[in-house]
Design an enzyme around this catalytic site. Structure first.
Site, PDB file in Angstrom:
ATOM      1  N   LYS A 661       0.854  -1.179   0.000  1.00 21.37           N
ATOM      2  CA  LYS A 661       0.000   0.000   0.000  1.00 21.37           C
ATOM      3  C   LYS A 661       0.895   1.236   0.000  1.00 21.37           C
ATOM      4  O   LYS A 661       2.041   1.187   0.425  1.00 21.37           O
ATOM      5  CB  LYS A 661      -0.902   0.016   1.234  1.00 21.37           C
ATOM      6  N   GLY A 662       0.336   2.351  -0.454  1.00 26.38           N
ATOM      7  CA  GLY A 662       1.119   3.586  -0.460  1.00 26.38           C
ATOM      8  C   GLY A 662       1.412   4.072   0.943  1.00 26.38           C
ATOM      9  O   GLY A 662       0.593   3.925   1.856  1.00 26.38           O
ATOM     10  N   GLY A 664       3.324   7.295   1.313  1.00 27.11           N
ATOM     11  CA  GLY A 664       3.830   8.664   1.258  1.00 27.11           C
ATOM     12  C   GLY A 664       3.003   9.666   2.039  1.00 27.11           C
ATOM     13  O   GLY A 664       3.515  10.709   2.447  1.00 27.11           O
ATOM     14  N   GLU A 665       1.716   9.371   2.253  1.00 27.91           N
ATOM     15  CA  GLU A 665       0.847  10.392   2.820  1.00 27.91           C
ATOM     16  C   GLU A 665       0.227  10.029   4.164  1.00 27.91           C
ATOM     17  O   GLU A 665      -0.160  10.915   4.927  1.00 27.91           O
ATOM     18  CB  GLU A 665      -0.266  10.724   1.813  1.00 27.91           C
TER      19      GLU A 665
END
Length: 705
Positions: A661-662, A664-665
């Site tokens: 899963k991402g 970065g945020e």
């Protein structure tokens, strides 16, 4: 996992060092403004000095008289562009001034200093018109948008929220405010453009070179293969470089006019009105609950602004559709189009401001009920995504809360507000949950095996400082069963296979998928290939169109839990952050080193959102006074305590071949709420407007006596 370059089949998860690190620290990495093409010129924009109106005339005589000035482009004589889908790029095409800071002229000269002087010598005359830049709830022009953010419905309603709230045994009705916030990447928005006949090449600081190519081809009415976009190194973006910005269009216009390569590097003071911002939000939360803490109603109503140039609505109410079980749910937005610069993407759009308000309200409810804030969240854990009814592909929020509480020592917390004092300092702790969508978009990649035993991966991904080259090499090495140091990665050039932009925490998921597929096919072909490889090697290609981004029966999200400890000075109102701890569930972690860097970087940005970052819209001038890093305060080393980032490994087969899963945020999403909740625990005062600056804190302390 050792991470040694000679190890095969164990590359994923290893804390591999970033491949471009040495280039960056030695200055060998070239950024968009550093391509010294023969005959290169420089351009400097002239921003509009009024908030709304028209340009009536532009006097360029003094500017053109300066030695070394090549041209001054104005709305009356700039090269014509096709009408863009994004009207923030319709630059110098007509005399309208939609907001202060809009580009009304562009000076081009032999040197940067001369271009700046020429821009200062341009005299622009205006016909001002009345303007409105102030966001107020109940604005007569407010409306409910059909869509917000990334294509979410502007309104979602389930059950009878108003009736359920009115009938609730326990009710909470609060309003939280987040001011305008700005992206300030280390590398300002910059582009270098040159034409070779009808072929355009741009070196640009962008999060997506493929998008730049498509947009420029449309604006200049060129075949896409006549446009090349190079994004080899990008010094941060945080969403502001997710789509093409004025710098790349202005550079191409100036290069076409002068016949020379031209660099446009936007001054930092011009960025707030030029490259987007996080729109301010006023968020009303109404929570209804049983005395045992189980929610019966959740109403999240967001008021925000957009510009008259392009509609962009921060999807701040969307997180309420993900987080907590409730039989009655309202998640809605109202927006007013004002004479303001166009808002746009900023790191964790929607989730960052929306979860700040939601998680602060949940903390208030826990306080009102006398229930531990961790336990209250656990009691409202849904078995399906509330907004869609879909099952989660994986959801380890409770595990993050439990593990974070254990690591933080939450069990030893005195729940009473204002109970801990150290001389003039009040100390407290807070918690908040976090979520961010886990998605991927179609992309393509090529993988080639060469006779010398090395491999080359080619994909137009963009590394915005996250270590994309390194992680893609790890995915390839793991799939091929090859040593990591035998894999070479080529990215950042639009002639490479198409790739989705680096945004929405979708970069690695979108790019790693075709890299994995191309390498899997290559490994199969190599296993069946007899004898030595041909001189040109063997290449395979993969394209995830039809797979990535397709409708799924599952709700896919990353989750996390944030814990914070603060000390508040009762004499000055200063807040000192003593501890930040985050625990995340983000699928398979592909590189322990770069993942921890991403998590902690997001937490630092969340700290800035909570304590220092804000701007205001001056009602008289329609401008942001906080236009540089002297007045817009981002966190510095002295503001940042020891930060811990941990994760729970998840085995989620519904995401992508890597199971990732991402990341970065999600690190920013819960930080501001955790800090705000800790400040309440320390002081006993609930502050509902960011940032929590000393003047605001001190006023609250004095009002409490």
């Amino acid at each position: 996992m050792t991470g040694t370059t000679g190890t095969t089949g164990t590359a994923l998860g290893a804390p591999a060092e970033r491949r471009e690190g040495r280039q960056k620290v030695t200055g060998a990495a070239r950024y968009a403004a550093e391509y010294t093409l023969p005959g290169r010129a420089y351009a400097w924009p002239v921003p509009a000095a009024i908030a709304h109106g028209r340009v009536t005339s532009v006097d360029t005589s003094a500017a053109l008289a300066l030695p070394g000035v090549l041209a001054v482009l104005t709305p009356g004589d700039a090269p014509r562009l096709a009408e863009p889908e994004d009207h923030t790029l319709a630059l110098l095409q007509n005399p309208k001034v939609p907001h202060r800071g809009w580009c009304v002229a562009l000076a081009v000269a032999d040197t940067l200093e001369t271009a700046r002087a020429a821009a200062g010598a341009v005299r622009v005359h205006y016909a001002p018109e009345p303007h409105d830049v102030t966001l107020v709830p109940g604005h007569p022009d407010a409306y409910e948008p059909e869509e917000v953010g990334g294509g979410y419905p502007g309104r979602l309603e389930q059950g009878d929220p108003a009736a359920a709230y009115a009938a609730a045994e326990v009710r909470l009705d609060v309003t939280y405010r987040v001011p305008p916030l700005h992206n300030h990447p280390m590398e300002p928005h910059a582009s270098t453009a040159h034409w070779d006949g009808d072929r355009l090449t741009v070196y640009t600081s962008s999060q997506g070179g493929s998008t730049v190519r498509t947009v420029l081809a449309g604006l200049f009415e060129l075949p896409e293969d006549h446009v090349t976009a190079v994004t080899e190194h990008v010094g941060g973006g945080f969403g502001s470089k997710g789509t093409p910005r004025p710098d790349v269009v202005l550079a191409a216009l100036a290069a076409r006019r002068t016949g020379r390569p031209v660099t446009v590097a936007y001054p930092r003071r011009y960025l707030p009105t030029t490259v987007g911002h996080r729109a301010p939000t006023v968020q009303r939360l109404r929570l209804g609950a049983h005395p045992d803490g189980r929610l019966t109603a959740l109403l999240h109503e967001v008021t925000t602004h957009t510009s008259r140039v392009r509609e962009f609505v921060e999807q701040a109410a969307v997180p309420s559709r993900v987080m907590y079980a409730t039989p009655a749910l309202l998640s809605t937005h109202r927006v007013t189009a004002l004479d303001v610069p166009s808002p746009s993407w900023m790191r964790a759009p929607g989730e960052a401001p929306g979860m700040y308000a939601l998680e602060s309200a949940v903390d208030e409810l826990a306080d009102a009920l006398g229930i531990d804030p961790v336990e209250l969240r656990v009691r409202n854990e849904p078995d399906r995504e509330p907004g869609s009814g879909k099952p989660f592909s994986s959801r380890s929020l409770v595990g993050c809360l439990r593990e974070g509480a254990r690591r933080f020592g939450w069990d030893g917390r005195d729940p009473r507000p204002r109970a801990r004092r150290e001389g003039p300092w009040l100390t407290g702790t807070g918690v908040a949950a976090a979520t961010y969508p886990a998605a991927a978009q179609p992309s393509a990649a090529a993988a080639r095996a060469l006779p010398d035993g090395t491999f080359t991966i080619r994909i137009n991904a963009t590394d915005i400082g996250t270590g994309a080259r390194t992680v893609l090499a790890q995915i390839a090495a793991d799939t091929l069963g090859a040593p990591l140091d035998r894999v070479r990665v080529e990215i950042g050039h639009s002639d490479l296979p198409y790739a989705w932009l680096a945004g929405g925490s979708m970069g690695t998921a979108s790019w790693g998928w075709p890299v994995h597929d191309a390498c899997a096919e290559l490994a199969s072909r190599l296993a069946a290939h007899p004898g030595p490889l041909p001189a040109e090697g063997i290449e395979t290609r993969a394209d995830t169109t039809g797979k990535a981004g397709a409708d799924s029966p599952f709700a896919k999200h990353a989750f996390g839990a944030h814990f914070a400890e603060v000390a508040v000075d009762t004499v000055t109102g200063e807040i000192r952050v003593r501890r930040l701890l985050g625990v995340y569930a983000a699928g398979r972690i592909l590189n322990a080193r770069t993942a921890r860097s991403q998590f902690t970087g997001g937490m630092v940005m969340g700290l800035g959102m909570a304590l220092t970052e804000h701007s205001t819209l001056d009602p008289a001038f329609g401008d942001f006074p906080e236009a540089d890093l002297a007045s817009y305060h981002v966190p510095v080393h002295a503001d940042v305590p020891d930060i811990e980032a941990h994760w729970i490994e998840e085995d989620d087969p519904h995401l992508n071949p890597m199971g990732s899963k991402g990341i970065g945020e999600i690190g920013i999403v819960g930080t501001a709420a955790a800090l705000g909740n800790a400040v309440h625990h320390a002081t006993g005062i609930r502050f509902r407007e960011l940032p929590l600056t000393p003047d605001r804190i001190l006023a609250g302390l004095l009002s409490e006596g």
